[in-house]
Scaffold this motif. Structure first.
Motif, PDB file in Angstrom:
ATOM      1  N   TRP A 255       0.083  -6.609   4.745  1.00  0.00           N
ATOM      2  CA  TRP A 255       1.394  -6.043   4.458  1.00  0.00           C
ATOM      3  C   TRP A 255       2.478  -7.084   4.724  1.00  0.00           C
ATOM      4  O   TRP A 255       2.276  -8.021   5.501  1.00  0.00           O
ATOM      5  CB  TRP A 255       1.667  -4.833   5.356  1.00  0.00           C
ATOM      6  N   SER A 256       3.626  -6.895   4.102  1.00  0.00           N
ATOM      7  CA  SER A 256       4.800  -7.708   4.415  1.00  0.00           C
ATOM      8  C   SER A 256       6.032  -6.812   4.401  1.00  0.00           C
ATOM      9  O   SER A 256       5.994  -5.690   3.882  1.00  0.00           O
ATOM     10  CB  SER A 256       4.957  -8.863   3.421  1.00  0.00           C
ATOM     11  N   PHE A 257       7.107  -7.300   5.000  1.00  0.00           N
ATOM     12  CA  PHE A 257       8.369  -6.548   5.062  1.00  0.00           C
ATOM     13  C   PHE A 257       9.390  -7.291   4.207  1.00  0.00           C
ATOM     14  O   PHE A 257       9.820  -8.393   4.556  1.00  0.00           O
ATOM     15  CB  PHE A 257       8.836  -6.438   6.510  1.00  0.00           C
ATOM     16  N   ARG A 258       9.743  -6.685   3.070  1.00  0.00           N
ATOM     17  CA  ARG A 258      10.671  -7.317   2.140  1.00  0.00           C
ATOM     18  C   ARG A 258      11.677  -6.294   1.653  1.00  0.00           C
ATOM     19  O   ARG A 258      11.340  -5.131   1.450  1.00  0.00           O
ATOM     20  CB  ARG A 258       9.935  -7.910   0.934  1.00  0.00           C
ATOM     21  N   ASP A 259      12.901  -6.755   1.441  1.00  0.00           N
ATOM     22  CA  ASP A 259      13.951  -5.901   0.885  1.00  0.00           C
ATOM     23  C   ASP A 259      14.108  -4.612   1.682  1.00  0.00           C
ATOM     24  O   ASP A 259      14.341  -3.532   1.119  1.00  0.00           O
ATOM     25  CB  ASP A 259      13.661  -5.577  -0.588  1.00  0.00           C
ATOM     26  N   GLY A 260      13.961  -4.736   3.002  1.00  0.00           N
ATOM     27  CA  GLY A 260      14.204  -3.594   3.865  1.00  0.00           C
ATOM     28  C   GLY A 260      13.110  -2.556   3.910  1.00  0.00           C
ATOM     29  O   GLY A 260      13.354  -1.432   4.370  1.00  0.00           O
ATOM     30  N   ASP A 261      11.886  -2.891   3.464  1.00  0.00           N
ATOM     31  CA  ASP A 261      10.811  -1.897   3.481  1.00  0.00           C
ATOM     32  C   ASP A 261       9.453  -2.583   3.508  1.00  0.00           C
ATOM     33  O   ASP A 261       9.341  -3.798   3.313  1.00  0.00           O
ATOM     34  CB  ASP A 261      10.906  -0.988   2.257  1.00  0.00           C
ATOM     35  N   LEU A 262       8.404  -1.758   3.740  1.00  0.00           N
ATOM     36  CA  LEU A 262       7.036  -2.258   3.765  1.00  0.00           C
ATOM     37  C   LEU A 262       6.512  -2.454   2.352  1.00  0.00           C
ATOM     38  O   LEU A 262       6.755  -1.625   1.472  1.00  0.00           O
ATOM     39  CB  LEU A 262       6.120  -1.269   4.500  1.00  0.00           C
ATOM     40  N   HIS A 263       5.772  -3.560   2.159  1.00  0.00           N
ATOM     41  CA  HIS A 263       5.130  -3.818   0.871  1.00  0.00           C
ATOM     42  C   HIS A 263       3.665  -4.162   1.116  1.00  0.00           C
ATOM     43  O   HIS A 263       3.341  -4.963   2.000  1.00  0.00           O
ATOM     44  CB  HIS A 263       5.816  -4.974   0.137  1.00  0.00           C
ATOM     45  N   LEU A 264       2.784  -3.575   0.328  1.00  0.00           N
ATOM     46  CA  LEU A 264       1.362  -3.883   0.405  1.00  0.00           C
ATOM     47  C   LEU A 264       1.078  -5.125  -0.416  1.00  0.00           C
ATOM     48  O   LEU A 264       1.270  -5.133  -1.641  1.00  0.00           O
ATOM     49  CB  LEU A 264       0.530  -2.709  -0.110  1.00  0.00           C
ATOM     50  N   ASP A 265       0.649  -6.189   0.235  1.00  0.00           N
ATOM     51  CA  ASP A 265       0.302  -7.422  -0.473  1.00  0.00           C
ATOM     52  C   ASP A 265      -1.044  -7.291  -1.166  1.00  0.00           C
ATOM     53  O   ASP A 265      -1.189  -7.653  -2.332  1.00  0.00           O
ATOM     54  CB  ASP A 265       0.271  -8.603   0.505  1.00  0.00           C
ATOM     55  N   TRP A 266      -2.052  -6.794  -0.439  1.00  0.00           N
ATOM     56  CA  TRP A 266      -3.374  -6.583  -1.033  1.00  0.00           C
ATOM     57  C   TRP A 266      -4.211  -5.711  -0.108  1.00  0.00           C
ATOM     58  O   TRP A 266      -3.901  -5.553   1.069  1.00  0.00           O
ATOM     59  CB  TRP A 266      -4.095  -7.889  -1.346  1.00  0.00           C
ATOM     60  N   ARG A 267      -5.270  -5.141  -0.675  1.00  0.00           N
ATOM     61  CA  ARG A 267      -6.223  -4.303   0.044  1.00  0.00           C
ATOM     62  C   ARG A 267      -7.622  -4.663  -0.415  1.00  0.00           C
ATOM     63  O   ARG A 267      -7.863  -4.815  -1.623  1.00  0.00           O
ATOM     64  CB  ARG A 267      -5.966  -2.824  -0.247  1.00  0.00           C
ATOM     65  N   ARG A 268      -8.545  -4.811   0.521  1.00  0.00           N
ATOM     66  CA  ARG A 268      -9.921  -5.132   0.174  1.00  0.00           C
ATOM     67  C   ARG A 268     -10.868  -4.202   0.938  1.00  0.00           C
ATOM     68  O   ARG A 268     -10.864  -4.169   2.172  1.00  0.00           O
ATOM     69  CB  ARG A 268     -10.259  -6.591   0.506  1.00  0.00           C
ATOM     70  N   ASP A 269     -11.676  -3.453   0.196  1.00  0.00           N
ATOM     71  CA  ASP A 269     -12.701  -2.624   0.825  1.00  0.00           C
ATOM     72  C   ASP A 269     -13.761  -3.506   1.470  1.00  0.00           C
ATOM     73  O   ASP A 269     -13.972  -4.657   1.066  1.00  0.00           O
ATOM     74  CB  ASP A 269     -13.384  -1.731  -0.215  1.00  0.00           C
ATOM     75  N   TYR A 270     -14.432  -2.963   2.466  1.00  0.00           N
ATOM     76  CA  TYR A 270     -15.582  -3.646   3.050  1.00  0.00           C
ATOM     77  C   TYR A 270     -16.688  -2.617   3.260  1.00  0.00           C
ATOM     78  O   TYR A 270     -16.466  -1.405   3.164  1.00  0.00           O
ATOM     79  CB  TYR A 270     -15.203  -4.346   4.358  1.00  0.00           C
ATOM     80  N   ASP A 271     -17.876  -3.090   3.554  1.00  0.00           N
ATOM     81  CA  ASP A 271     -19.031  -2.215   3.779  1.00  0.00           C
ATOM     82  C   ASP A 271     -18.942  -1.642   5.186  1.00  0.00           C
ATOM     83  O   ASP A 271     -19.091  -2.370   6.172  1.00  0.00           O
ATOM     84  CB  ASP A 271     -20.316  -3.025   3.589  1.00  0.00           C
ATOM     85  N   ARG A 272     -18.687  -0.338   5.301  1.00  0.00           N
ATOM     86  CA  ARG A 272     -18.560   0.285   6.617  1.00  0.00           C
ATOM     87  C   ARG A 272     -19.862   0.909   7.092  1.00  0.00           C
ATOM     88  O   ARG A 272     -19.917   1.522   8.168  1.00  0.00           O
ATOM     89  CB  ARG A 272     -17.443   1.331   6.612  1.00  0.00           C
ATOM     90  N   GLY A 273     -20.944   0.767   6.322  1.00  0.00           N
ATOM     91  CA  GLY A 273     -22.230   1.302   6.723  1.00  0.00           C
ATOM     92  C   GLY A 273     -22.292   2.807   6.612  1.00  0.00           C
ATOM     93  O   GLY A 273     -21.346   3.475   6.171  1.00  0.00           O
TER      94      GLY A 273
END
Length: 481
Positions: A255-273
């Motif tokens: 995540w990053s904080f831009r223009d006064g709010d939270l922005h999701l840069d990227w999301r990656r799933d992983y194997d949680r078993g």
């Protein structure tokens, strides 16, 4: 990638293998090769000293310190018997140690201010103490020291506190609340903050067990987002100049904080078993994300997933979220509740599969199997031009989060002694590991048994070269003689 031509003809598979083998021979150091430390990330201006201001050393949660530790010579041992489990040990620029502990009686989070120059024995008294409102098992565990040596923590009442310390008119030390931000509008009732870190612009990021990610801006205004239903955050969070990394029980986010709010840069799933592993506190990764890298100090971010039967190291580019590599690590079966150690192009992973935690957080779910031998194991993995590879692995049964000192080139931890099937009679030893080949360079047995259980908690190397380690009953101080 195999379309390039040599002498006008396509490369055959055999030729490709020969070329790759030659490449790896040049870039993949064998066991025993000295690791490349690389430059650290630039200091976070809103944190205290590098290596001592967060549970994992710094904003990137590298578990690396520039301070030299006690080394491989003779050691002396002192104890601070605080009748508390002490997972968070920090040191500010004023050289005082701030410990965030949970009292055995009542499970109340308590902050202790300790003068490391004063004798620890016989009573190990703290200069001052401050009780926090009680939250969940992991709520209030993660905290940090800011650039004014104040402890930044969220209590069980969902209040973001900055605790300062000073002397009163009579010369006695005291801990006081210097500022307070109410997070009850962002953190639902019954939820608790499990991760806390500042970014490079002074925003204070937080994540909750119930799956809320947020940031308090410099004006004291909280901004928050809920993760998808069913996702929890049961480890701390990390930041780099590029963003803030949060590992939920399903995915790794930046995540990053831009223009006064939270922005999701990227999301990656992983194997949680398919279930929680024995020796882990949640069904998912046990990692606080680790920023590291050979160029900027935070080129990559890494976690260990919960793939079964064998966990995998997952490494991603921080700018794009593109995968650098996925590599099986540790034993089969195996897993880790600890944050990886990361520096330069190397990552160190310690196994916790089967570690006998006395209690797990509510809602963690049953482990499958319910119990298992504590297999331990540790591995070094290096990033290379085509992915990553294992440099070494050993059978060290680390009972704490290892701490790497670039100041003296040693990897420090506490190991659990005894048979693989753990008992309350198991002993513990302070050890020094050579990060070049994974060999034990030094071992110092610790007195006692269960009272010195380090319960996979982090250690601290102080500015005088002492190693402080939290246990289930207080703090041990290991000093070079």
């Amino acid at each position: 990638m195999f379309a390039r031509r040599i002498s006008g003809r396509p490369r055959s598979a055999a030729t490709v293998l020969v070329v790759l083998g030659a490449l790896l021979a040049c870039v993949a150091p064998p066991a025993g090769a000295a690791p490349h430390w690389g430059p650290p990330a630039p200091p976070n201006p809103y944190l205290g000293p590098a290596g001592t201001s967060t549970m994992h050393g710094d904003a990137g949660s590298t578990d690396v310190t520039p301070l030299p530790g006690p080394g491989t010579g003779r050691h002396s041992l002192s104890a601070y018997p605080l009748v508390s489990a002490c997972p968070t040990l920090l040191q500010g620029s004023d050289r005082l140690v701030v410990a965030l502990c949970t009292a055995v009686a009542g499970q109340v989070p308590t902050v202790h201010l300790i003068d490391p120059a004063a004798p620890a024995a016989p009573f190990g008294r703290s200069l001052a103490r401050f009780e926090l409102a009680k939250g969940s098992l992991l709520g209030g565990v993660y905290a940090y020291l800011d650039n004014d040596n104040r402890l930044v923590v969220v209590d069980g009442n969902r209040q973001l506190l900055r605790l300062g310390h000073s002397r009163d008119a009579g010369g006695a030390w005291r801990l006081t609340v210097d500022s307070r931000v109410d997070l009850s509008g962002s953190v639902p009732p019954g939820d608790n903050v499990t991760g806390l870190t500042p970014d490079w612009n002074g925003n204070v990021w937080f994540a909750t067990g119930g799956g809320v990610v947020g940031a308090v801006d410099r004006a004291g205004i909280a901004h928050a987002r809920a993760l998808p239903a069913g996702e929890e955050v049961q480890n701390s969070i990390s930041s780099s100049p590029a963003g803030t990394a949060v590992a939920s029980t399903h995915a790794l986010y930046q995540w990053s904080f831009r223009d006064g709010d939270l922005h999701l840069d990227w999301r990656r799933d992983y194997d949680r078993g398919g279930s929680r592993n024995p020796g882990q506190l949640s069904w998912g990764t046990g990692s606080t994300p680790t920023y590291f890298g050979p160029s900027t100090g935070s080129d990559f971010v890494a976690i260990v997933d919960n793939a079964q039967p064998r966990a995998q190291l997952r490494v991603f580019h921080i700018e794009s979220g593109d995968e650098v590599c996925t590599l099986p690590v540790l034993a089969d079966p195996g897993g880790s509740e600890n944050s990886p150690v990361g520096v330069g192009n190397s990552v160190y992973v310690a196994g916790t599969y089967g570690y006998p935690y006395p209690v797990v957080p509510p809602g963690a779910g049953p482990a499958e199997p319910a119990r298992a031998p504590f297999t331990g194991g540790m591995a070094r993995i290096d990033i290379d031009p085509i992915g990553c590879h294992e440099v070494w692995n050993n059978d060290v049964r680390s009972a704490a989060v290892p701490r790497l000192s670039t100041g003296d080139g040693h990897l420090y931890t506490v190991i659990r002694e005894g048979p693989a099937v753990t008992t309350p009679l198991d002993g513990f030893s302070f050890v020094v590991i050579d990060p070049a080949d994974g060999s034990l360079a030094h071992t110092s047995p610790l007195p006692g048994t269960a009272v010195n259980d380090t319960l996979q908690m982090s250690g601290l190397v102080t500015d005088t070269g002492d190693f402080w380690q939290g246990t289930v009953t207080g703090i041990l101080r290991i000093r070079a003689e």
